[in-house]
Design an enzyme around this catalytic site. Structure first.
Site: not given
Length: 487
Positions: A75, A80, A83, A217, A221, A462, A467
């Site tokens: 990681c 992570c 990346k 992934y 990515e 909003h 939302e």
């Protein structure tokens, strides 16, 4: 023992360790963690909080290209963190292109310098490496930079870089060595000429025109941010993208990437990689749909075809730790216990667990609490949220639509919710900016058993992308157009 030594026949190491333990009556440490990644470090530091004597063994085997890094695991060093930083670099590039439409006078085209980005990312990662060293020291956790293997169920031995042998004994041992990228060794030239994500984040210079092989992934990515910083990038996929994720969402991810500039070679698989006199790499592949052989040349070929558990040097078979015959991962029960008493495993190395940093950290902490803190709480692996950091991010929690249908039947599913009774939400999938931030919030509700009616009663903020989740009312079954046309 002394007589044996004098006669020039020293006892075997494991026998010596057992003899020493018999004389002293105890092991050197209460807990030994093998692997200094997210899960291992979390477990070690938590155990130290209980005043236990703890040690961590960590060693980074250089990649086939010779890349190495420091303490912290995948990681921090090759996952992570770098990346997300490179993903952010690509997003900033997109923002600069958009800025002119908002009145900003930015000369086009904008130019990206890989070496500047790489230096910043690598310096930040090195600061995290140092931070982990300091944390272990502060918590009085002994750190060994050695590659260890089991001698017996309570003993791990290994060599330092200088070749000095170190033997460590412990009452409890946790294996947390994680995984490494897989190479397709059956493809000629793959190992000699290709790189993986282990290397990409530590390149000093730009990878140039890049072929990323795989539909994971990691593949999408990396291809996404390479395209985003202006590099000619192609993804080669043998079958479906993002296997295991919701396939409607996976298709939306790849469609957006194509419109964003990433090229896709679908239903294609490489057969060989050759180095040309120009130092470029010529890749030959088969197109399964057309049944043709095709070639192109690239500056860099990156394999992103999956990961394998880093167990080969641990000597697990000697102590009887059982692994899955297909995946090679360690088989554990609900308490992270292996088939051998006092030996546990957490993180990516364990069979059937999500390969995610937060689950490894949580599992490691809970294990330490059960071992030393009189806790009985087990790690709950249900409804764990995650995000794929492609140019348009994809966040999700719970079941994919395919998994929900498989579990409950298509007649009982609507919008990845149960149709009957309270209409409990089984899965939520979101594609858009800041998908990770959006899904992190909704994950709490789904963990608490949120229902579709409750979601409809939730007032949205909003104007936000998030939302839209609170306004989901058109289902696939209805056949109506779900396009948003107004507030």
């Amino acid at each position: 023992m002394a007589a044996l030594w004098r006669r020039g026949r020293p006892p075997p190491v494991s026998g010596l360790c057992r003899t020493l333990r018999a004389l002293s009556g105890k092991n050197e440490y209460d807990l030994l963690v093998v692997g200094g990644g997210s899960g291992g470090l979390a477990c070690a530091k938590e155990a130290a909080q209980f005043g236990r004597k703890v040690a961590v063994l960590d060693y980074v085997e250089p990649s086939p290209r010779g890349t190495t890094w420091g303490l912290g695991g995948t990681c921090v060093n090759v996952g992570c963190i770098p990346k997300k930083l490179m993903h952010q670099a690509a997003l900033l590039g997109s923002a600069l292109k958009d800025a002119q439409h908002y009145g900003w006078n930015i000369s086009q085209p904008v130019h990206h310098t890989w070496s500047v980005m790489a230096q910043g990312v690598q310096n930040y990662v090195k600061s995290l490496n140092w931070g982990h060293r300091v944390q272990l020291q502060d918590k009085k956790v002994k750190y060994f930079n050695i590659k260890g293997s089991f001698s017996d169920p309570h003993t791990v031995r290994g060599l330092t870089k200088a070749g000095k042998e170190t033997i460590v004994t412990a009452d409890n041992i946790v294996i947390a060595t994680g995984g490494r990228p897989k190479y397709p060794t059956h493809i000629a030239g793959a190992l000699e000429h290709g790189i993986t994500s282990d290397d990409l984040f530590w390149l000093k210079e730009s990878p140039g025109k890049t072929l990323v092989v795989g539909a994971s992934y990691v593949s999408l990515e990396c291809a996404g941010f390479l395209t985003g910083i202006g590099l000619d990038t192609t993804v080669m996929m043998r079958s479906i993208p993002l296997r295991g994720f919701d396939q409607q969402m996976a298709s939306l991810v790849t469609e957006h990437m194509e419109s964003y500039g990433t090229k896709f070679l679908k239903r294609c698989f490489p057969t060989k990689v050759e180095k040309l006199k120009s130092n470029r790499l010529q890749v030959t592949w088969r197109n399964a749909d057309l049944n043709t052989e095709e070639t192109d040349s690239f500056d860099t070929v990156m394999w992103a075809i999956g990961r394998v558990p880093d167990t080969k040097t641990l000597n697990l078979e000697t102590v009887g730790v059982k692994t899955d015959s297909e995946t090679g991962k360690i088989i554990v029960d609900a308490s992270e216990a292996t088939s051998v008493p006092h030996i546990y495993a957490v993180g990516d190395i364990t069979e059937g667990r999500p390969e995610l940093t937060p689950t490894a950290i949580a599992a490691g902490k809970l294990l330490a609490q059960r071992l030393f803190g009189q806790s009985s709480e087990l790690m709950d692996y249900d409804n764990v949220p995650t995000t794929v950091f492609t140019p348009l991010e994809y966040g999700c929690v719970g079941l994919s639509e395919e998994a929900a249908v498989q579990c409950h039947g298509s007649d009982n599913i609507e919008m990845v919710c149960l149709r009957e009774r309270e209409q409990r939400i089984l899965g939520l999938h979101f594609i858009g900016p800041n998908a990770g931030e959006v899904i992190q919030g909704f994950a709490l509700g789904i963990k608490c058993g949120a229902t579709y009616p409750q979601l409809m009663k939730t007032v949205g903020i909003h104007p936000t992308c998030a939302e839209e989740v609170t306004k989901l009312h058109i289902t696939k079954r209805s056949g109506l157009d779900a396009t948003v046309t107004g507030c």
